[in-house]
Design an enzyme around this catalytic site. Structure first.
Site: not given
Ligand code: FE
Ligand code: ZN
Length: 255
Positions: A60-61, A114, A171
């Site tokens: 998603d990046h 993360h 996000h």
């Molecule tokens: Fe993300």
């Molecule tokens: Zn991520």
């Protein structure tokens, strides 16, 4: 000269950030969840994409990177230590390395936690930092790969940037982050008022990202593990800051 910043909503709740140097015309995007909304933003303003800054390997990046590279020939910047999981990198940048967008020089800050190899981009002249899924608005990213100690170290380094720094995170999770933050600091007046502002913004469909580091320092529970009232609330008066952080992160995982 300050970079112009456009926050671009992508997918359900992702953000990309377009940076433009009006002196040179250089234009960068931080993360590309999808090519289409970035392409539209560039077309509206008549900007040509020169650089793509990649924070970490999650789909998603990065999903739109290859498409934008093919269309524009923009050069990619990312952490070469994680090259196997990233799109092709033209520039391998690691902690402390510089990055140049037109006349503006930025610094790479490694913010693992993360993911291992997640990086943030800090532009001191423009007072902006792009932190994706490390420091987030009222939150921090889930620890998919790193340890609490790694994330705490990453957040501590980001917390040391000038408080006026604009924080571009990845996000729109802020409303649910606010609900959680209030369980950690129900009496924090700055948090209560920020939480009201967030509800109002979301009710009108306005983004809560970017935020400022000053607001995060005053209200983000993940930057407040060292605060005595937070430790007391958690029954951890004598615990080291990193253990308090780990407890807050664990509670958020269950929230
Ligand atoms: Fe993300
Ligand atoms: Zn991520």
């Amino acid at each position: 000269m300050v970079l112009e910043l456009v926050t671009v909503p992508c997918r359900a709740d992702n953000y990309a950030f377009v940076l433009h140097d009006p002196q040179t015309g250089a234009t960068a995007v931080v993360d590309v969840p999808d090519a289409a909304p970035i392409r539209a933003t560039l077309a509206e303003r008549g900007w040509g994409l020169t650089d793509i800054l990649i924070t970490h390997h999650h789909n998603d990046h990065i999903d739109g990177v290859a498409e934008l590279v093919a269309e524009t020939g923009a050069k990619t910047w990312g952490n070469g230590a994680d090259a196997a999981r990233l799109p092709h990198l033209d520039h391998d940048v690691r902690d402390g390395n510089s990055i140049r967008i037109g006349n503006e020089t930025g610094q790479v800050i490694e913010v693992s936690g993360h993911t291992i190899g997640h990086i943030a981009f800090h532009f001191p002249q423009s007072a902006m930092a792009f932190t994706a899924d490390s420091l987030m608005a009222l939150g921090c990213g889930r620890l998919f790969e790193g340890t609490p100690a790694q994330m705490y170290d990453s957040l501590t380094r980001l917390a040391a940037l000038p408080p006026e720094t604009i924080i571009g995170s990845g996000h729109e999770y802020t409303a649910s982050n606010a609900k959680f933050a209030l369980t950690i600091e129900p009496g924090n007046a700055a948090l209560i008022s920020r939480s009201k502002a967030i509800s109002a913004a979301r009710a009108e469909g306005r983004p809560t990202v970017p935020s400022t580091l000053r607001d995060e320092l005053e209200t983000n529970p993940f930057l407040r593990a060292h605060i005595p009232t937070v430790k007391t609330h958690l029954g951890m008066d004598l615990a080291p800051d990193v253990e308090v952080f780990a407890e807050i992160r664990a509670r958020k995982d269950r929230f």
